[in-house]
Design a protein around this motif. Structure first.
Motif, PDB file in Angstrom:
ATOM      1  N   SER A   1      14.167 -18.764 -16.948  1.00  0.00           N
ATOM      2  CA  SER A   1      12.987 -18.777 -16.482  1.00  0.00           C
ATOM      3  C   SER A   1      13.136 -20.050 -15.628  1.00  0.00           C
ATOM      4  O   SER A   1      12.411 -20.854 -15.183  1.00  0.00           O
TER       5      SER A   1
ATOM      6  N   THR B   1      13.522 -22.409 -12.226  1.00  0.00           N
ATOM      7  CA  THR B   1      12.928 -22.782 -11.117  1.00  0.00           C
ATOM      8  C   THR B   1      13.631 -23.782 -10.271  1.00  0.00           C
ATOM      9  O   THR B   1      14.451 -24.342 -10.797  1.00  0.00           O
TER      10      THR B   1
ATOM     11  N   SER C   1      13.707 -17.804 -11.342  1.00  0.00           N
ATOM     12  CA  SER C   1      12.624 -17.971 -10.084  1.00  0.00           C
ATOM     13  C   SER C   1      12.918 -18.981  -9.264  1.00  0.00           C
ATOM     14  O   SER C   1      12.441 -20.062  -8.846  1.00  0.00           O
TER      15      SER C   1
ATOM     16  N   ASN D   1      15.506 -13.436  -7.498  1.00  0.00           N
ATOM     17  CA  ASN D   1      15.241 -14.786  -7.420  1.00  0.00           C
ATOM     18  C   ASN D   1      14.050 -14.761  -6.562  1.00  0.00           C
ATOM     19  O   ASN D   1      13.549 -13.730  -6.105  1.00  0.00           O
ATOM     20  N   GLU D   2      13.776 -15.981  -5.976  1.00  0.00           N
ATOM     21  CA  GLU D   2      12.614 -16.048  -5.085  1.00  0.00           C
ATOM     22  C   GLU D   2      13.400 -16.674  -3.741  1.00  0.00           C
ATOM     23  O   GLU D   2      12.747 -17.587  -3.199  1.00  0.00           O
TER      24      GLU D   2
END
Length: 373
Positions: A291, A293, A315, A338-339
């Motif tokens: 998780s 970021t 993410s 992913n983003e």
């Protein structure tokens, strides 16, 4: 031995200890004629016969040479001490599809330095009597069906350089708070078992370690800061567990790391932006299926030896660094799920930089937030 890194990994991730092991194996001992004087009741011969009697299945007839027509030093897989002719220092029965158990009498081979029983069908438990092998340097029981716990008194084998228990059915915790330390240990491999508990923090006290693999078990908790004390570490694989929290800053001080695999856990936070500078010797970085970021570190190309990058299923946001194309050895680049985005008027210009990566075989940037005009 199969590769030990995350999903779709290549042979890059096989531990370096395999090559070290080959270099440190003793040479084949001299052959002795059948008339050589050996005591019929030599303790090591008695122990080897006990091991033979615990073999229930021998498809290649390996044990057929273990008979009185040869001195027991010349039995298949057996080597003797050069100084003490009736004492065994080397026992290698790897990859013979043997099925059986390891008898407690194995502890009587008190001169044994190398014990290789890997890639067979040994079952049962590791007998606690192994702790009596005070001269043991290498223990390889990988790829068997051994059950039960790792004997806590294994740490009495203070000469151990390598432990490989990969791919068995071991349960329990990993040598919790051992009373004595394996201060010479170079390699500790216990992946693909059913081990539980936390990260064995005592490993941080072993400055000699070059590689640690505890992946694909049922371990939990956080990664302790003590990991950063393993200053010579080259290979760290803890993927496929339930570790949570963040990667402690001390891990980024392990400047010798070539493989870092923390994939498929429950880790979060950001990857340190200067990782390419603090870990300049990286060849494989696997942080997928967590998780995490933040942004993809633009410092990565400073680790010029990078061959594989796996950031999948997290993410991560922002754009892909254009300088990834400077990684000329890159063979696998995975950022799917992913983003990640691209600049509105930029299209997929980052793809142009990757043309420098002539060895690139796998590129996966699917399931992100890229815009196409």
């Amino acid at each position: 031995m199969r590769a030990l890194c995350s999903q779709d990994c290549t042979s890059l991730c096989i531990p370096i200890f395999l090559s070290i092991l080959t270099c440190m194996m003793p040479p084949r001992c001299m052959s002795f004629p059948a008339t050589a004087a050996y005591s019929e009741d030599a303790p090591d011969k008695v122990t080897l016969i006990s091991l033979k009697n615990h073999i229930a299945y021998d498809p290649f007839g390996v044990m057929s040479s273990w008979n009185d027509s040869l001195p027991f030093c010349n039995w298949t897989g057996v080597r003797r001490s050069r100084r003490h002719k009736e004492r065994i220092t080397f026992l290698n029965l790897m990859d013979h599809q043997l099925v059986g158990t390891i008898p407690p009498s194995i502890g009587n081979l008190s001169f044994l330095q190398y014990l290789y029983l890997a890639s067979n069908g040994f079952r049962g438990q590791i007998p606690p009597e192994v702790c009596r092998l005070y001269r043991l340097k290498f223990l390889n029981l990988s790829y068997n069906a051994i059950e039960g716990e790792i004997p806590i008194n294994l740490t009495s084998c203070s000469e151990l350089l390598g432990i490989d228990l990969t791919s068995n059915k071991l349960t329990g915790k990993i040598l919790v708070e051992p009373k004595s330390m394996l201060i010479k240990l170079i390699s500790f491999l216990v992946p693909d078992n059913n081990l539980t508990g936390n990260f064995p923090e005592w490993l941080g006290n072993l400055s000699s370690l070059l590689e640690v693999a505890i992946s694909d078990n049922h371990l939990q908790g956080t990664i302790p800061a003590a990991v950063g004390k393993m200053s010579r570490l080259n290979f760290l694989k803890i993927s496929g567990n339930n570790f949570s929290g963040t990667i402690p800053p001390s891990v980024y001080n392990l400047t010798s790391l070539s493989i870092l695999d923390v994939g498929n856990n429950r880790l979060h936070g950001e990857i340190q932006p200067d990782i390419g500078f603090t870990l300049p010797n990286l060849e494989g970085l696997y942080v997928g299926r967590n998780s995490f970021t933040g942004k993809i570190p633009v410092s990565l190309p400073n680790a010029t030896g990078l061959v594989e990058l796996d950031f999948a299923d997290n993410s991560f946001s922002g754009t892909l660094p254009l300088n990834l194309g400077n990684l000329e050895r890159l063979g696998r680049l995975v950022f799917h799920e992913n983003e990640l985005t691209n600049l509105k008027d930029d299209g997929f210009s980052f793809m142009n930089s990757l043309t420098n990566c002539s060895g690139l075989q796998i590129l996966d940037i699917s399931t992100n937030q890229f815009e196409v005009d």
